[in-house]
Scaffold this active site. Structure first.
Site, short mmCIF file in Angstrom:
data_model
loop_
_atom_site.label_atom_id
_atom_site.label_comp_id
_atom_site.label_asym_id
_atom_site.label_seq_id
_atom_site.Cartn_x
_atom_site.Cartn_y
_atom_site.Cartn_z
N LYS A 238 0.85 -1.18 0.00
CA LYS A 238 0.00 0.00 0.00
C LYS A 238 0.89 1.25 0.00
CE LYS A 238 -3.99 1.74 2.73
NZ LYS A 238 -4.88 1.40 3.86
N SER B 137 -9.88 1.29 2.66
CA SER B 137 -8.96 2.07 1.85
C SER B 137 -7.88 1.24 1.14
CB SER B 137 -8.26 3.12 2.72
OG SER B 137 -7.45 2.49 3.69
N SER C 291 -10.20 -1.21 6.73
CA SER C 291 -9.54 -0.96 5.44
C SER C 291 -8.78 -2.14 4.85
CB SER C 291 -8.58 0.22 5.56
OG SER C 291 -9.31 1.42 5.55
#
Lengths: 488, 95
Positions: free
Chosen positions: A81, A156, A180
């Site tokens: 990420k 996310s 997330s």
């Protein structure tokens, strides 16, 4: 054999027998990205040369006798990420504000992945500063769900989930502040783990809400997720909230025996508001657990309806403090002003997206003079009540079993104008962050038409990741869902 | 816990974020809705409940006061928008 389809377990066996090289595996991911990432948009940036150099180094190590017992991820390409600091690589948090920022150091998770031999490559898309549930709040464009490109991958950590499911990498590392990791894992159809708060170091992870953030893996099956978790977990003196407890051998101790296991169905989670297909897929999964020998009993988490409100006060308050560092002085794309005050306002006004602005302003408000007790302290007290609910329920059962998300992946744009509706998509995942306990999402079936993945969530006791992995593994071994591939 | 007095200009200023008037209108009304929603918490009696700051059973974590390796001055300044003589350059603060 199609190389990019392999699991981590399959790949490491082939690397060990020299049937394939790490360079082959890395090149297969890069080819896959070239072929399909135009439509998925999982990757924000990619340093191909660096990735292939790491793969070559892994191949040399393998040639010189290094093995997967000592380095469980040796030669395995893993995406990250865009929130992790990797020395000399960009870290943008999917925001404009960081400009050409390059990390001056490796975060602890990155160091651990490197020690485990992983080839860490790429920075995958996310909601800006991890604020969102759809990966639409990104300065780098939205990411698509591999099962239906018109739909969101969740968020996310949507880029992580999409890159794993689209087979652009063999596993990915994300973060989970309110769901997330688990929510995109559910909407894309992979396994995601939110470890116990304190299990994985947060040093070198760009902070959103420090009392809630936790790093975790996303992978194609439970065993791969366990391998990744074992490689990143553990005490770190650089994170004062890291807890000094032993890390189990998550993979070696995987066990599909459900004899004597009790699973709790929180009755407050199963009221109105769940999509009917999600409900029937979930109910079938519960029956499957019963058939496999688990005992199911109803439990109560009476303060569930207050979790989202509590979360949005505490998370935004913490975010407003954490994001104060993005001021255009030491880093960020600076927008000049006549004095420091206007420089800050101009830089932040231009650099942050709408959702980040919304949350910083909300967090500033709930911490401001005259409102602190009414909002912030009250929310911290309700957090105690939610924690008590979990403690009491988990005294009676080994884990809680719930749907991960009340619905399947929604269409891009569907919730962007209504932030509150977007926040409510985290309703089943958010309590686990407030309580600091651990959770897993795993595939448990599909909706009919369109065919979209449904996720099953297991919530466990503090540092009970092994139990959760075992309970997830038992279900996975008995069901075909994790073998389904998105039609790309 | 009334949100009638939520003044978007004032709070955005506290947060050091410049908003356009469009953004003030949109964010202001969305934040009004969100504050309306979080009022839910007023339903609960929390008079005898301790606030919970985080979930970890650790207190006052200290380390030995020893010099450790860290990044160099050059590395620390590598991302600076403006720098000179090994320092960050900022607009004039003191008259």
């Amino acid at each position: 054999m199609i190389l990019h389809e392999l699991t981590i377990d399959e790949l490491t066996k082939k690397l060990a027998s020299k049937e394939v090289s790490s360079r082959d595996a890395m090149q297969a991911c890069l080819d896959r990205i070239d072929n399909i990432d135009n439509s998925i948009n999982a990757f924000i940036s990619l340093d191909r040369e660096n990735a292939l150099d790491q793969a070559d180094a892994a191949d040399s190590a393998l040639k010189n006798g290094a093995n997967h017992n000592d380095q469980p991820l040796l030669g395995v390409p893993v995406s990250l990420k865009d929130i992790f600091c990797v020395k000399n690589q960009p870290a943008n948090c999917a925001s404009k504000i960081l400009g050409d920022f390059r990390s001056p150091y490796d975060g602890s998770v990155v160091q651990k992945l490197k020690q485990a031999g992983a080839v860490i490559f790429g920075r995958v898309n996310m909601d800006e500063f991890a604020m969102g549930s759809s990966t639409e709040n990104s300065a780098f464009g939205r990411t698509s769900n591999p099962w239906d490109l018109d739909r969101v991958p969740g968020g996310s950590s949507g880029g992580c989930a999409a890159s794993v499911v689209a087979q652009e990498c063999f596993g990915s590392i994300g973060t989970d502040t309110g769901g997330s990791i688990r929510q995109p894992a559910a909407l894309c159809g992979c396994v995601g783990i939110k470890p116990t708060y304190g299990r994985v170091s947060r040093f070198g992870v760009i902070a959103f809400a420090s009392s809630l953030d936790q790093v975790g893996p996303m992978a194609r099956n439970v065993s791969d997720a366990a391998t990744l978790l074992g490689s990143i977990a553990g005490y770190d003196p650089k994170d004062s909230t890291s807890v000094p407890t032993e890390v189990p051998d998550y993979v070696g101790d995987l066990n599909a025996d459900l004899d004597g296991i009790k699973l709790g169905l929180p009755k407050e989670f199963l009221g109105a508001g769940i999509d009917s297909e999600v409900r029937s897929v979930f109910e079938a999964a519960v029956k499957q657990y019963e058939a496999l020998g688990a005992e199911i009993q109803e439990v109560s988490l009476p303060h569930t309806e207050y979790a989202v409100a509590t979360y949005y006060i505490l998370a935004t308050a913490e975010a407003s403090a954490n994001l104060a560092r993005f001021d255009g002085i030491r880093f960020c794309d600076r927008v000049e002003g006549d004095d420091p005050f206007s420089l800050y306002c101009n830089t932040r006004g231009k650099g942050f997206g709408d959702e980040v602005k919304r949350r910083i302003i909300l967090g500033t408000y709930v911490l401001s003079s005259g409102y602190y007790d009414a909002y912030y302290i009250r929310a911290q007290k309700v957090r105690s009540l939610i924690k008590q609910d979990f403690d009491q329920a988990l005294e009676k059962v080994d884990a809680l079993i719930t749907p991960t998300v009340p619905y399947t992946a929604f269409k891009a744009g569907e919730k962007t104008d209504d932030p509150l509706q977007m926040y409510l998509s985290d309703i089943f995942t958010i309590s686990c962050n407030l309580t600091g306990t651990c959770g897993v999402s795993l595939p448990c079936g599909f909706s009919g038409s369109p065919k979209l993945p449904v996720g099953l969530q297991l919530l466990g006791k503090p540092f009970g990741e092994q139990d959760l992995l075992n309970i997830a593994y038992a279900y996975e071994q008995a069901t075909p869902w994790h073998k389904e591939r998105a039609p790309l | 816990m009334s949100n009638n007095d939520f003044d978007i200009k004032y709070v955005a200023n506290l947060a050091r974020i410049k908003l356009t008037s469009d953004q003030e209108d949109r964010l202001g009304s969305q934040l009004g809705d969100i504050l309306g929603y979080v009022k839910k918490l007023e339903e609960l009696d929390v008079s005898n409940v301790e606030p919970m700051a985080h979930a970890v059973p650790l207190h006052n974590v200290m380390r030995a006061d020893q010099v450790q390796p860290s990044i160099t001055n050059e590395e620390a300044l590598a991302n600076a928008p403006k720098k000179a003589n090994g320092l960050f350059v900022v607009p004039k603060i003191v008259e």
